[in-house]
Design a protein around this motif. Structure first.
Motif, PDB file in Angstrom:
ATOM      1  N   VAL A 259       3.563  13.879 -69.136  1.00  0.00           N
ATOM      2  CA  VAL A 259       3.566  13.884 -67.687  1.00  0.00           C
ATOM      3  C   VAL A 259       4.235  12.591 -67.216  1.00  0.00           C
ATOM      4  O   VAL A 259       3.764  11.502 -67.499  1.00  0.00           O
ATOM      5  N   GLN A 260       5.347  12.751 -66.516  1.00  0.00           N
ATOM      6  CA  GLN A 260       6.057  11.571 -66.054  1.00  0.00           C
ATOM      7  C   GLN A 260       6.399  11.744 -64.579  1.00  0.00           C
ATOM      8  O   GLN A 260       7.167  12.636 -64.223  1.00  0.00           O
ATOM      9  N   THR A 261       5.805  10.926 -63.754  1.00  0.00           N
ATOM     10  CA  THR A 261       6.108  10.993 -62.334  1.00  0.00           C
ATOM     11  C   THR A 261       7.417  10.266 -62.064  1.00  0.00           C
ATOM     12  O   THR A 261       7.910   9.503 -62.898  1.00  0.00           O
ATOM     13  N   ARG A 262       7.935  10.504 -60.908  1.00  0.00           N
ATOM     14  CA  ARG A 262       9.189   9.849 -60.530  1.00  0.00           C
ATOM     15  C   ARG A 262       9.001   8.340 -60.390  1.00  0.00           C
ATOM     16  O   ARG A 262       9.880   7.564 -60.748  1.00  0.00           O
ATOM     17  N   THR A 263       7.845   7.940 -59.897  1.00  0.00           N
ATOM     18  CA  THR A 263       7.562   6.511 -59.736  1.00  0.00           C
ATOM     19  C   THR A 263       7.466   5.818 -61.093  1.00  0.00           C
ATOM     20  O   THR A 263       8.032   4.742 -61.290  1.00  0.00           O
ATOM     21  N   ALA A 264       6.760   6.442 -62.034  1.00  0.00           N
ATOM     22  CA  ALA A 264       6.627   5.843 -63.365  1.00  0.00           C
ATOM     23  C   ALA A 264       7.980   5.756 -64.055  1.00  0.00           C
ATOM     24  O   ALA A 264       8.286   4.767 -64.726  1.00  0.00           O
ATOM     25  N   SER A 265       8.784   6.775 -63.884  1.00  0.00           N
ATOM     26  CA  SER A 265      10.121   6.756 -64.480  1.00  0.00           C
ATOM     27  C   SER A 265      10.988   5.656 -63.879  1.00  0.00           C
ATOM     28  O   SER A 265      11.721   4.962 -64.600  1.00  0.00           O
TER      29      SER A 265
ATOM     30  N   GLU B 112     -10.846  10.488 -58.193  1.00  0.00           N
ATOM     31  CA  GLU B 112      -9.523  10.428 -58.808  1.00  0.00           C
ATOM     32  C   GLU B 112      -9.610  10.342 -60.320  1.00  0.00           C
ATOM     33  O   GLU B 112      -8.750  10.851 -61.018  1.00  0.00           O
TER      34      GLU B 112
END
Length: 176
Positions: free
Chosen positions: A107-113, A174
């Motif tokens: 799972v890779q979010t745009r922010t983490a990338s 969360e």
């Protein structure tokens, strides 16, 4: 003799000693007054700057690391400029780590990338600068410009990252 007091001061960096001379007609012992030396404006500014830097030392960690790296590269360049050839293969490590993390994380979010990419580019620039500084010396104008840009970018990314992680509230909803 007039009634005004004449003083003689010992010139030193330590507290100043002021001797008050004996008055005529009195048999009292001599009076010695010790007055502490007032710090100069430079000393006061240096102390205030040091206290401010100590209070905010975590915020300025990348800048401190950049200055330390600048000094180390200058010293190593003086004694062993050939060390650049030993350190050069380390320049590929940030790109290898970035590619490995991109491939292995599910799972890779745009922010983490975006953060990983920015950190990989910053680490690549820092290592490339370090190798070039070892070879040609850190005081060359082009390398000083690259050092300044890299240190500024690291400081800005550090402050943004600290602010974004410090202001995120963590709730039990969360995490579960």
């Amino acid at each position: 003799m007039s009634r005004r007091i004449r003083t003689t001061a010992a010139q030193s960096a330590a507290p100043r000693t002021v001797h008050v001379p004996r008055q005529r007609g009195r048999q009292a012992p001599q009076v010695i007054v010790v007055v502490s030396e007032e710090p100069t404006l430079t000393a006061r500014a240096t102390a205030a700057t040091g206290r401010w830097l100590w209070r905010h030392r975590r915020s300025w960690a990348p800048t401190g690391l950049a200055v330390l790296l600048l000094a180390v590269s200058g010293i190593v360049h003086l004694f062993a400029p050939w060390a650049a050839f030993i350190a050069a293969p380390a320049g590929a490590l940030p790109l290898a780590f970035w590619g490995w993390k991109a491939k292995t994380s599910e799972v890779q979010t745009r922010t983490a990338s975006a953060w990983r990419t920015a950190l990989a580019i910053l680490a690549l620039a820092a290592l490339a600068w370090f190798c070039l500084a070892l070879w040609s010396g850190p005081a060359s104008p082009a390398l000083m410009g690259l050092w300044t840009l890299t240190a500024l970018a690291a400081q800005v990314i550090w402050l943004i990252g600290r602010r974004s992680t410090a202001t995120k509230p963590t709730t039990t909803e969360e995490t579960s």
